[in-house]
Design a protein around this motif. Structure first.
Motif, PDB file in Angstrom:
ATOM      1  N   GLN A  87       0.818  -1.206   0.000  1.00  0.00           N
ATOM      2  CA  GLN A  87       0.000   0.000   0.000  1.00  0.00           C
ATOM      3  C   GLN A  87       0.855   1.260   0.000  1.00  0.00           C
ATOM      4  O   GLN A  87       0.503   2.265  -0.611  1.00  0.00           O
ATOM      5  CB  GLN A  87      -0.904   0.021   1.248  1.00  0.00           C
ATOM      6  CG  GLN A  87      -1.884  -1.131   1.351  1.00  0.00           C
ATOM      7  CD  GLN A  87      -3.152  -0.888   0.557  1.00  0.00           C
ATOM      8  OE1 GLN A  87      -3.265   0.076  -0.175  1.00  0.00           O
ATOM      9  NE2 GLN A  87      -4.102  -1.794   0.691  1.00  0.00           N
ATOM     10  N   ARG A 121       0.916   6.911   8.150  1.00  0.00           N
ATOM     11  CA  ARG A 121       0.484   6.477   6.815  1.00  0.00           C
ATOM     12  C   ARG A 121      -0.251   5.136   6.886  1.00  0.00           C
ATOM     13  O   ARG A 121      -1.213   4.901   6.139  1.00  0.00           O
ATOM     14  CB  ARG A 121       1.704   6.375   5.891  1.00  0.00           C
ATOM     15  CG  ARG A 121       2.361   7.710   5.568  1.00  0.00           C
ATOM     16  CD  ARG A 121       1.529   8.524   4.598  1.00  0.00           C
ATOM     17  NE  ARG A 121       1.347   7.829   3.344  1.00  0.00           N
ATOM     18  CZ  ARG A 121       2.245   7.828   2.347  1.00  0.00           C
ATOM     19  NH1 ARG A 121       3.387   8.488   2.473  1.00  0.00           N
ATOM     20  NH2 ARG A 121       2.008   7.163   1.242  1.00  0.00           N
ATOM     21  N   GLU A 141      -3.757   5.824   8.103  1.00  0.00           N
ATOM     22  CA  GLU A 141      -4.532   6.464   7.028  1.00  0.00           C
ATOM     23  C   GLU A 141      -4.967   5.440   5.991  1.00  0.00           C
ATOM     24  O   GLU A 141      -6.114   5.462   5.520  1.00  0.00           O
ATOM     25  CB  GLU A 141      -3.696   7.562   6.369  1.00  0.00           C
ATOM     26  CG  GLU A 141      -3.512   8.806   7.221  1.00  0.00           C
ATOM     27  CD  GLU A 141      -2.568   9.812   6.575  1.00  0.00           C
ATOM     28  OE1 GLU A 141      -1.936   9.448   5.536  1.00  0.00           O
ATOM     29  OE2 GLU A 141      -2.436  10.938   7.084  1.00  0.00           O
ATOM     30  N   SER A 142      -4.063   4.545   5.610  1.00  0.00           N
ATOM     31  CA  SER A 142      -4.403   3.553   4.578  1.00  0.00           C
ATOM     32  C   SER A 142      -5.479   2.591   5.070  1.00  0.00           C
ATOM     33  O   SER A 142      -6.231   2.048   4.272  1.00  0.00           O
ATOM     34  CB  SER A 142      -3.153   2.776   4.155  1.00  0.00           C
ATOM     35  OG  SER A 142      -2.733   1.894   5.170  1.00  0.00           O
ATOM     36  N   ARG A 143      -5.570   2.383   6.387  1.00  0.00           N
ATOM     37  CA  ARG A 143      -6.592   1.505   6.955  1.00  0.00           C
ATOM     38  C   ARG A 143      -7.847   2.272   7.372  1.00  0.00           C
ATOM     39  O   ARG A 143      -8.734   1.710   8.002  1.00  0.00           O
ATOM     40  CB  ARG A 143      -6.021   0.744   8.152  1.00  0.00           C
ATOM     41  CG  ARG A 143      -4.956  -0.282   7.733  1.00  0.00           C
ATOM     42  CD  ARG A 143      -4.522  -1.132   8.906  1.00  0.00           C
ATOM     43  NE  ARG A 143      -3.646  -2.218   8.457  1.00  0.00           N
ATOM     44  CZ  ARG A 143      -3.695  -3.460   8.905  1.00  0.00           C
ATOM     45  NH1 ARG A 143      -4.599  -3.792   9.812  1.00  0.00           N
ATOM     46  NH2 ARG A 143      -2.872  -4.385   8.464  1.00  0.00           N
ATOM     47  N   LYS A 144      -7.850   3.567   7.027  1.00  0.00           N
ATOM     48  CA  LYS A 144      -9.029   4.425   7.277  1.00  0.00           C
ATOM     49  C   LYS A 144      -9.393   4.486   8.761  1.00  0.00           C
ATOM     50  O   LYS A 144     -10.568   4.479   9.134  1.00  0.00           O
ATOM     51  CB  LYS A 144     -10.223   3.953   6.439  1.00  0.00           C
ATOM     52  CG  LYS A 144      -9.991   4.047   4.940  1.00  0.00           C
ATOM     53  CD  LYS A 144     -11.199   3.573   4.150  1.00  0.00           C
ATOM     54  CE  LYS A 144     -11.016   3.859   2.660  1.00  0.00           C
ATOM     55  NZ  LYS A 144      -9.800   3.253   2.074  1.00  0.00           N
ATOM     56  N   ILE A 145      -8.372   4.548   9.602  1.00  0.00           N
ATOM     57  CA  ILE A 145      -8.581   4.713  11.043  1.00  0.00           C
ATOM     58  C   ILE A 145      -8.386   6.188  11.380  1.00  0.00           C
ATOM     59  O   ILE A 145      -7.254   6.690  11.418  1.00  0.00           O
ATOM     60  CB  ILE A 145      -7.604   3.843  11.850  1.00  0.00           C
ATOM     61  CG1 ILE A 145      -7.845   2.364  11.524  1.00  0.00           C
ATOM     62  CG2 ILE A 145      -7.763   4.097  13.349  1.00  0.00           C
ATOM     63  CD1 ILE A 145      -6.836   1.435  12.136  1.00  0.00           C
ATOM     64  N   ASN A 146      -9.477   6.892  11.583  1.00  0.00           N
ATOM     65  CA  ASN A 146      -9.434   8.333  11.842  1.00  0.00           C
ATOM     66  C   ASN A 146      -9.428   8.662  13.330  1.00  0.00           C
ATOM     67  O   ASN A 146      -8.903   9.697  13.733  1.00  0.00           O
ATOM     68  CB  ASN A 146     -10.635   9.013  11.173  1.00  0.00           C
ATOM     69  CG  ASN A 146     -10.656   8.794   9.675  1.00  0.00           C
ATOM     70  OD1 ASN A 146      -9.622   8.890   9.008  1.00  0.00           O
ATOM     71  ND2 ASN A 146     -11.828   8.465   9.133  1.00  0.00           N
ATOM     72  N   ASP A 204       1.076  -3.875   3.999  1.00  0.00           N
ATOM     73  CA  ASP A 204       0.855  -2.477   4.349  1.00  0.00           C
ATOM     74  C   ASP A 204       1.917  -1.554   3.772  1.00  0.00           C
ATOM     75  O   ASP A 204       1.602  -0.492   3.231  1.00  0.00           O
ATOM     76  CB  ASP A 204       0.818  -2.311   5.875  1.00  0.00           C
ATOM     77  CG  ASP A 204      -0.447  -2.880   6.480  1.00  0.00           C
ATOM     78  OD1 ASP A 204      -1.418  -2.132   6.601  1.00  0.00           O
ATOM     79  OD2 ASP A 204      -0.462  -4.072   6.823  1.00  0.00           O
TER      80      ASP A 204
END
Length: 534
Positions: free
Chosen positions: A8, A22, A25-30, A429
Motif C-alpha cells: 500500500q 500512513r 490512514e491507509s486503513r481508514k482509522i481516523n 501495508d
C-alpha cells in the motif's frame, strides 16, 4: 500458482512516526482512541439477543428449585471457553454441587450422538453448537429443559419453534436476527451472564472477558465489529483466568498469543482425543489441576508434531507425484484421521494450491479435510459431483467421498481447473528497508496488531534484501534468514532451507516482532510469504 504481491505504501524514505501515520490512514482509522481503546457503548444492548429473557427465567427456575445443571461444551477454543464462562459464572450464583460440565470425545459437534445423562433430569446448557430439532427432542422427552447458547446458522427445524420442544427449549443465538452475527459462542455466553448480572445486581461477568476474547479470536470472528473489538480489548486488558496465564507464561496476552499459543494447544488436545484436558484448563480453579492439564496439553502438542514429522516422508512422496497438478490429494492412515486438517494446512502453506487430505474408512469411503487458495470457492468444484462433498467454508472444509471414487474426483478436478489461472494476491501495508525495522517502530505496530484478527489483519511489512545468510533452527523444522542488518526472518514449519543456500536476493512479507533467543535480542519478521531468486 502465481503469487501476486504488492504494498500500500512505499515507506523507504519515511521516519517511524510518518510510517505509523500512513499505515493508519491507509486503513481508514481516523479516531485512534476509539478504535484501539473501544468504549463500552460498542456493546449492543443485551435485549437484542432474542429469548435472553426466557433463558434467564430458566436459570432462575434452576436456582430456585435446586435442580441439576449440566453444561455441554463444543470441542474447540470457542467451545471450551464458552463452557468455562457458564460454569464459572453459575457457580457464583448457585451451589457448586448443582453445576457440572462435560465435553464429548473426538471431533463430534454439539450433542450429536450424545446420550441422555444418567440420574435426575434438570437444565441442559449447550454452548457453541447447534443441532437439528430431533437431536434435542430425546432430552425434552426425558424431562430435561434445554438452553442453547450459540452463534452458528440456525437449522430451520429449530428456528420454526417445533411443537416437540415447546417451552422446554430456548435458543439464544447471535445468528438469530442479532445486529452482530460475528459474535462467537463465548461472546454470546458472556453477554448472557451480563444479563443475569443486570437482573441480580451483580458483576461476576466482568471476570470473564478474557475467556470471551479467546473464543472470539480463535473462532476467527470479525475484528471490525465494534462489539467484538470492545470485548477482546477488555479481555486483553484484564487477564483473570489462571489457565490462560499458565499457557502464555511470560508472553503478552494479545491476539497473537490466542492464535499461536492457546488455540494450537487446545486443538492438539482435541486432535489427540483428550478434549477433557482442554476443558479443564479454563474451567477449573485448582492450580495443581490446571498446571497438570497444561503440562499434558503441551505434551500432546509435541506428540502431534512428532506424528506429523513421521508421516511427512510418505506425504512428500505423494506430493512429488503431483508436483505439476492443480490439486494435491494425499492419503493418511485412518488412525491419524484427526490430523487431516493440520496436515492440509501445512501442505497448503508450502504448495499454495488446493489440498485434500483424507483417510479411508473400512467400507472404502474417504473422509478428511480440504484447504484451498487461488480460487474463489473450491467447495463448488467438489460438490458438483454427487459422490463427493465439502461442508464448511469456501476454502476450508470437511471432505467426504464415496468408495473407489477418489481417483475419479482427482481427474475431474484437474480437468475443471486446467483453464483457471490460480493466483494468490498478497497485499501488505508497507515496503521498508531492513534497517527501518526498529524496536520503536515494532512497539507502535504492536499497539495496532494487539486487536488484529479477521477483517483487520496484523500490519505486515515487505522487505527486499541482497545480503543475508540462510539457515534453520535446531531440528531443521523452521526456516531462518539473517539479514546483514541483523533482522531475523522466520518461516515456521518450513524445512526447505537447503534449497536456498546460494540465493542472491529475497523478497519477503511478514509481521514484525522482538524476541529473545537465549540472551540475544532480535528484531524479527514472522513471514507470511517469501521468494528467493538466484
Amino acid at each position: 500458482m502465481r503469487v501476486l504481491y504488492n504494498y500500500q505504501i512505499d515507506g523507504r524514505q519515511l521516519g517511524d512516526n510518518e510510517i505509523i501515520k500512513r499505515i493508519l490512514e491507509s486503513r481508514k482509522i481516523n479516531d485512534f482512541d476509539r478504535f484501539f481503546r473501544p468504549p463500552p457503548e460498542n456493546l449492543i444492548p443485551l435485549s437484542k439477543l432474542k429469548n435472553i429473557d426466557k433463558a434467564y427465567d430458566m436459570i432462575c427456575e434452576a436456582k430456585q428449585l435446586g435442580y441439576r445443571v449440566l453444561i455441554v461444551a463444543d470441542n474447540d477454543v470457542d467451545g471450551v471457553t464458552s463452557s468455562a464462562i457458564m460454569y464459572r459464572y453459575l457457580r457464583q450464583i448457585m451451589p457448586h454441587r448443582q453445576i457440572s460440565y462435560t465435553i464429548q470425545s473426538g471431533k463430534v459437534h454439539g450433542i450429536e450422538n450424545f446420550d441422555v445423562p444418567d440420574g435426575n433430569a434438570g437444565l441442559l446448557i449447550i454452548v457453541d453448537s447447534i443441532n437439528e430439532e430431533s437431536d434435542y427432542t430425546k432430552f425434552v422427552r426425558a424431562g430435561w429443559r434445554v438452553l442453547c447458547l450459540d452463534h452458528h446458522m440456525v437449522p430451520d427445524s429449530v428456528l420454526n419453534d417445533s411443537e416437540n420442544l415447546g417451552d422446554d427449549f430456548v435458543l439464544v443465538s447471535s445468528a438469530n436476527d442479532y445486529p452482530n452475527p460475528q459474535l462467537s459462542g463465548a461472546g454470546v455466553c458472556l453477554k448472557f451472564c451480563m444479563y443475569i448480572d443486570y437482573n441480580l445486581l451483580t458483576y461476576y461477568a466482568n471476570d470473564m472477558y478474557d475467556l470471551a476474547a479467546c473464543g472470539i479470536v480463535a473462532d476467527v470472528s470479525s475484528m471490525l465489529s465494534p462489539e467484538n473489538r470492545y470485548i477482546v480489548s477488555n479481555g486483553l486488558n484484564n487477564v483473570n483466568n489462571y489457565g490462560i496465564k499458565k499457557i502464555i507464561g511470560s508472553y503478552e496476552f494479545n491476539t497473537s498469543a490466542i492464535a499461536f499459543s492457546i488455540a494450537p494447544l487446545v486443538n492438539a488436545c482435541v486432535r489427540m482425543e483428550n478434549n477433557d484436558i482442554a476443558a479443564k484448563i479454563f474451567a477449573e480453579d485448582d492450580v495443581d489441576v490446571v498446571d497438570e492439564c497444561v503440562k499434558k496439553g503441551k505434551k500432546l502438542k509435541d506428540e502431534q508434531v512428532n506424528i506429523i514429522s513421521k508421516l511427512m516422508p510418505d506425504i512428500e512422496r505423494q506430493i512429488d507425484e503431483q508436483q505439476n497438478d492443480r490439486t494435491i490429494i494425499v492419503e493418511i492412515d485412518k488412525q491419524y484421521k484427526n490430523l487431516t486438517g493440520v496436515i492440509a494446512n501445512r501442505i497448503l502453506g508450502n504448495m499454495q494450491r488446493p489440498v485434500i487430505v483424507y483417510h479411508k474408512s473400512d467400507d472404502g469411503s474417504c473422509a478428511g479435510s480440504m484447504r484451498a487458495v487461488g480460487v474463489d470457492d473450491f467447495t463448488k468444484y467438489v460438490n458438483k459431483y454427487e459422490y463427493a462433498s465439502c461442508k464448511g467454508h469456501e476454502l476450508s472444509a470437511g471432505f467426504k467421498c464415496a468408495p473407489n471414487k477418489i481417483t475419479v474426483l482427482k481427474a475431474n478436478l484437474e480437468q475443471d481447473l486446467q483453464d483457471i489461472e490460480q493466483t494468490k494476491t498478497l497485499m501488505c501495508d508497507i515496503l521498508l528497508n531492513p534497517n527501518q525495522i526498529t524496536a520503536d517502530l515494532i512497539r507502535n505496530i504492536k499497539i495496532i496488531n494487539r486487536v488484529s484478527g479477521k477483517d483487520f489483519e496484523p500490519v505486515n511489512i515487505m522487505v527486499r534484501s541482497d545480503n543475508f545468510v540462510v539457515s534453520c533452527f535446531k531440528g531443521g523444522q523452521h526456516l531462518k534468514v539473517i539479514d546483514e542488518t541483523g533482522v531475523l526472518y522466520i518461516k515456521w514449519n518450513d524445512d526447505t532451507y537447503e534449497k536456498w543456500d546460494c540465493a542472491k536476493h529475497i523478497v519477503c512479507v511478514g509481521t514484525p516482532d522482538v524476541a529473545y533467543y537465549g540472551k540475544q535480542k532480535y528484531i524479527q519478521l514472522i513471514l507470511d510469504y517469501y521468494e528467493f531468486s538466484f
